[in-house]
Design a protein around this motif. Structure first.
Motif, short mmCIF file in Angstrom:
data_model
loop_
_atom_site.label_atom_id
_atom_site.label_comp_id
_atom_site.label_asym_id
_atom_site.label_seq_id
_atom_site.Cartn_x
_atom_site.Cartn_y
_atom_site.Cartn_z
N SER A 153 -0.37 9.25 6.38
CA SER A 153 -0.95 8.91 5.91
C SER A 153 -2.20 9.23 7.51
O SER A 153 -0.98 8.54 8.82
N GLY A 154 -3.09 7.64 7.11
CA GLY A 154 -3.51 7.49 8.68
C GLY A 154 -3.36 6.91 9.98
O GLY A 154 -3.35 6.69 10.66
N GLY A 155 -2.25 5.79 8.50
CA GLY A 155 -1.84 4.57 9.87
C GLY A 155 0.07 4.81 9.52
O GLY A 155 0.66 3.57 10.69
N PRO A 193 -2.72 21.45 2.34
CA PRO A 193 -2.08 22.77 1.20
C PRO A 193 -1.10 23.46 1.89
O PRO A 193 0.28 23.20 1.39
N ALA A 238 -2.86 15.65 1.01
CA ALA A 238 -3.30 16.72 0.77
C ALA A 238 -3.40 18.02 1.09
O ALA A 238 -3.76 18.69 0.72
N CYS A 280 -4.00 11.71 -3.45
CA CYS A 280 -3.64 11.64 -2.34
C CYS A 280 -3.99 10.18 -0.72
O CYS A 280 -3.22 9.49 -0.52
N THR A 281 -5.30 10.91 -0.89
CA THR A 281 -6.30 9.36 0.07
C THR A 281 -6.06 7.95 -0.77
O THR A 281 -5.97 8.24 -1.60
N ASP A 282 -6.99 7.28 0.16
CA ASP A 282 -6.50 5.98 -0.60
C ASP A 282 -7.51 5.67 -1.84
O ASP A 282 -8.69 6.50 -1.55
N HIS A 315 0.81 -1.02 0.12
CA HIS A 315 -0.09 0.14 -0.45
C HIS A 315 0.97 1.30 -0.07
O HIS A 315 0.39 2.06 -0.78
N GLY A 334 -10.68 13.68 10.70
CA GLY A 334 -10.20 15.57 11.04
C GLY A 334 -9.13 16.18 10.17
O GLY A 334 -9.05 17.67 10.19
N PRO A 383 -9.29 16.67 6.55
CA PRO A 383 -9.57 18.38 5.73
C PRO A 383 -10.71 19.33 7.05
O PRO A 383 -10.03 20.58 6.12
N GLY A 400 0.14 10.08 0.77
CA GLY A 400 -0.36 9.95 2.31
C GLY A 400 -1.65 10.54 1.89
O GLY A 400 -1.73 11.73 1.58
N GLY A 401 -2.94 10.18 2.62
CA GLY A 401 -3.21 11.53 2.95
C GLY A 401 -3.55 12.56 3.19
O GLY A 401 -3.80 13.51 3.48
N ASP A 418 -6.29 13.50 13.32
CA ASP A 418 -8.03 12.71 13.51
C ASP A 418 -7.87 12.65 15.04
O ASP A 418 -9.64 12.99 15.00
N SER A 437 -7.46 21.54 8.02
CA SER A 437 -7.11 22.51 7.79
C SER A 437 -7.69 23.05 7.04
O SER A 437 -7.21 24.32 7.11
#
Ligand code: KG4
Ligand code: ZN
Length: 522
Positions: free
Chosen positions: A324-326, A463, A461, A488-490, A299, A367, A369, A457-458, A355, A372
Motif C-alpha cells: 500500500s501507500g504506507g 493489473p 489493484a 484494494c484501496t482503503d 488496518h 501516482g 493509477p 493494499g492499493g 507516488d 499503471s
C-alpha cells in the motif's frame, strides 16, 4: 490486560443477556434485568468487564438484614478461572456492607460446581424448594449463610479476597477455546465498520462478515493532490468534517438503524495518528451511546480480509503480499487472525514509490493509477532499472534506490536534451517493482508450503502485478486470490469483515484504547 468487577450498566445488557441465554434454561428477560439491576441501597449488580467483553455478572438484593443472591453466571469460555469466586466474594462483601446478616440463594442440586463454590464461601444447605425450576420441574437447593459478619466469615472472606483479586488480575483471556477457522461463524450479525487511518473516510455495513450491505468511501484525494501527497493535518480535519455524513449514509444505504446492529468495528492502527483518532473517537461514542460492543481492527489485517469478500472459500494457511501507500510486507497467515511478518520494506513502501515517481514525472497524486495506465502503452524493457534485494535471501524490500534511479534517469535525459518517453519509463519502473515482489512472493509461498496466496493494499489493484503473480504462482501450483479492485484501496468493508471475525471470537476494544500509529500485525 485483565478483568475487573464494575457496576452493571445498561450498556452491558446485550452481552449479559447472551450469557444468560446460553447458561440457563429459563433465562431472565431484558426487562427483568433493567428493572432489577439498578444499583441502589437495597441491591448491587455487577459485571466482570474485560478486553474480551463481559465475562460474568451477579446481583444481590438486601431486605433489612437478609440478603438474597438473585443471579450469578460466568461466560462459558471463561469458566474454571476463579471468576465465579471473585464475583461471589464481591457480592457477599457488598451485601454485608449494606447491612445484610443472613444470605440465601437457590441453586440446582445438579450444578455441582456451583454448589461446591458456595460451600467454599461458607454457605450450607438449608433445604429444598420443590419444583422451583419449572422447565424440568427440578427442585432448588436453598443454601444460606447464617451470619455474614461472624469472625469466622470475615476471616474466610479475607483469605478468599486475595485469591479473587489474583484470578481477576491474572485472567489472560479465553484464547484456547477461541475458534480460528471461519466455520460456524454466525451468518446474520450486522456490523458497522469505520475506517479513517489515512486519507479516505469510510464506513460500511456487513451482514455475517461477508455480505457487504453498503460501503461508502469519501476520498480526500483532491485536497491532498495539490501538495503531491497526504498532509496529515488536512486528513484529520477532513475526517472530522466527513465522518458523520459517511456513517449515516452507510447505515441508510444498508437500510439499517443503529438499533439493528450487533457490533461496531473500527481501525485502531496503523496509520496517521490524527486521522485514526477521528474514526476511533466517533466509534467509541457510538458504542457508548448504543451499548454496542466495540471491536478494534488492524488496518493491514483488513487488507487481508478484503480477499475474503470476493472469495468466500479462502482458507489459510496462506501467504499474503501487502502493498500500500504506507506498507510493503510479506505475511505468513497460518490461520485466520494469526500473522507472522516475513519481511517488509526497509525504506519506501511500494505505493509510496509509485507516488514519488509520479510526482517527478508530473503525473499528479496518487501516482499508482496514473503510472499503471501509462505503463500499459509502454515497453517494460526499454530501460533497465535496478531490482534491489532481488537475491538478498530474505523477504525484505528496498525501493528508495529504484526511485533515485528513475529520478537520475529523468535528469540525465533532460540534460542531454532528449525527449522522455513517459510510457516506456512508467512501464520499466513498474516492471522493476513487480519483478522483485513476484520473486519474493513465490519464494515465500514455496518455503512455507502454502497452496493459497492473497494480496492487499492499493498497489494490489495494479493489473500487471496481479497478472505476473498469478502466472508465477500458478507455475508452482499456488492459487492467487485477489480482492476486487475497489476493495484494494482503503475502504471500510474490509474492516467490517475482519471486525466480524474478531467480534465472533469475543474480542473487544477497551473503552480507554487509543489509536496506535505503528500497530503491529499479530
Ligand atoms: O491501501 P491504500 O489505499 O492506502 C494505504 O493504506 O496506504 O493504498 C494507496 C496506494 C497509493 O500509494 C497509490 O498510488 C497506490 O496505492 N495505488 C497503486 C494503484 N492504485 C493505487 N499503485 C500501483 N498501481 C495501481 N493501479
Ligand atoms: Zn491501506
Amino acid at each position: 490486560m485483565s478483568a475487573s468487577i464494575r457496576p452493571m450498566e445498561p450498556r452491558h445488557l446485550r452481552e449479559v443477556l447472551e450469557i444468560e441465554r446460553s447458561s440457563f434454561a429459563s433465562p431472565w428477560t431484558e426487562g427483568a434485568f433493567l428493572s432489577e439491576c439498578d444499583t441502589g441501597p437495597d441491591r448491587e449488580w455487577v459485571v466482570i468487564e474485560s478486553p474480551w467483553g463481559v465475562l460474568g455478572y451477579a446481583g444481590v438484593a438486601i431486605m433489612v438484614d437478609e440478603a438474597h443472591v438473585m443471579n450469578v453466571a460466568v461466560r462459558e469460555d471463561a469458566r474454571h478461572a476463579g471468576l465465579g469466586l471473585a464475583l461471589m466474594s464481591h457480592i457477599i462483601e457488598a451485601a454485608a456492607l449494606r447491612g445484610g446478616v443472613r444470605m440465601t440463594l437457590e441453586v440446582r442440586p445438579s450444578n455441582e460446581a456451583a454448589t461446591a463454590l458456595y460451600e467454599r464461601l461458607g454457605m450450607t444447605a438449608a433445604g429444598l424448594r420443590p419444583g422451583y425450576y419449572s422447565d424440568v420441574g427440578e427442585d432448588a437447593l436453598v443454601m444460606w449463610s447464617e451470619d455474614l459478619c461472624s469472625e469466622e466469615m470475615l476471616e474466610l472472606r479475607r483469605s478468599l479476597a486475595e485469591e479473587a483479586a489474583r484470578s481477576l488480575g491474572a485472567f489472560e483471556g479465553v484464547v484456547p477455546s477461541r475458534p480460528t477457522g471461519l466455520a460456524g461463524m454466525p451468518g446474520d450479525d450486522l456490523v458497522l465498520a469505520i475506517e479513517t487511518s489515512c486519507d479516505e473516510t469510510a464506513a460500511a455495513v456487513l451482514r455475517g462478515g461477508r455480505e457487504v450491505l453498503s460501503s461508502v468511501v469519501a476520498s480526500q484525494v483532491d485536497f491532498h493532490a495539490r501538495f503531491g501527497g497526504v498532509v496529515p493535518e488536512i486528513a484529520s480535519r477532513k475526517h472530522t468534517e466527513a465522518i458523520v455524513g459517511v456513517v449515516d449514509e452507510a447505515l441508510e444505504r444498508a437500510g439499517v438503524d443503529l438499533a439493528d446492529l450487533d457490533a461496531i468495528g473500527v481501525t485502531h492502527g496503523p496509520g496517521l495518528i490524527g486521522a485514526l483518532v477521528v474514526g476511533l473517537s466517533y466509534a467509541k461514542g457510538l458504542a457508548f451511546a448504543t451499548g454496542l460492543p466495540l471491536v478494534g481492527v488492524n488496518h493491514m489485517e483488513g487488507h487481508i480480509f478484503a480477499n475474503l469478500l470476493a472469495d468466500p472459500e479462502l482458507e489459510p494457511p496462506m501467504v499474503a503480499l501487502l502493498v500500500s501507500g504506507g506498507h510493503t510486507s510479506l505475511v505468513h497467515v497460518p490461520a485466520w487472525g494469526e500473522y507472522e511478518v516475513l519481511g517488509s520494506t526497509l525504506d519506501d513502501a511500494a505505493g509510496e514509490a509509485f507516488d514519488k515517481v509520479a510526482k517527478v514525472l508530473g503525473l499528479g497524486y496518487p501516482g499508482g493509477p496514473a503510472i499503471s495506465r501509462l505503463a500499459a502503452e509502454g515497453d517494460a524493457e526499454a530501460i533497465r532499472f535496478p531490482r534491489a534485494m532481488m537475491d538478498s535471501g530474505d523477504y525484505d524490500f528496498s525501493l528508495s534506490g529504484l526511485k533515485t534511479a528513475v529520478i537520475n534517469h529523468v535528469r540525465h535525459e533532460r540534460e542531454a536534451g532528449r525527449q522522455i518517453d513517459l510510457a516506456d519509463l512508467a512501464a520499466s519502473f513498474q516492471a522493476a517493482v513487480v519483478d522483485v515482489q513476484v520473486a519474493k512472493s513465490v519464494r515465500a509461498a514455496k518455503e512455507h508450503g502454502v497452496s493459497t496466496f492473497c494480496i492487499g493494499g492499493g498497489v494490489a489493484a495494479n493489473p500487471v502485478l496481479r497478472e505476473a503473480l498469478r502466472e508465477a504462482l500458478a507455475a508452482e501450483g499456488v492459487r492467487l486470490s485477489v480482492p476486487p479492485f475497489e476493495l484494494c484501496t482503503d475502504n471500510a468493508a474490509m474492516i467490517g469483515a475482519a471486525a466480524h471475525f474478531r467480534f465472533w471470537r469475543g474480542e473487544r476494544l477497551e473503552p480507554s484504547a487509543e489509536g496506535v500509529s505503528d500497530l503491529k500485525l499479530g
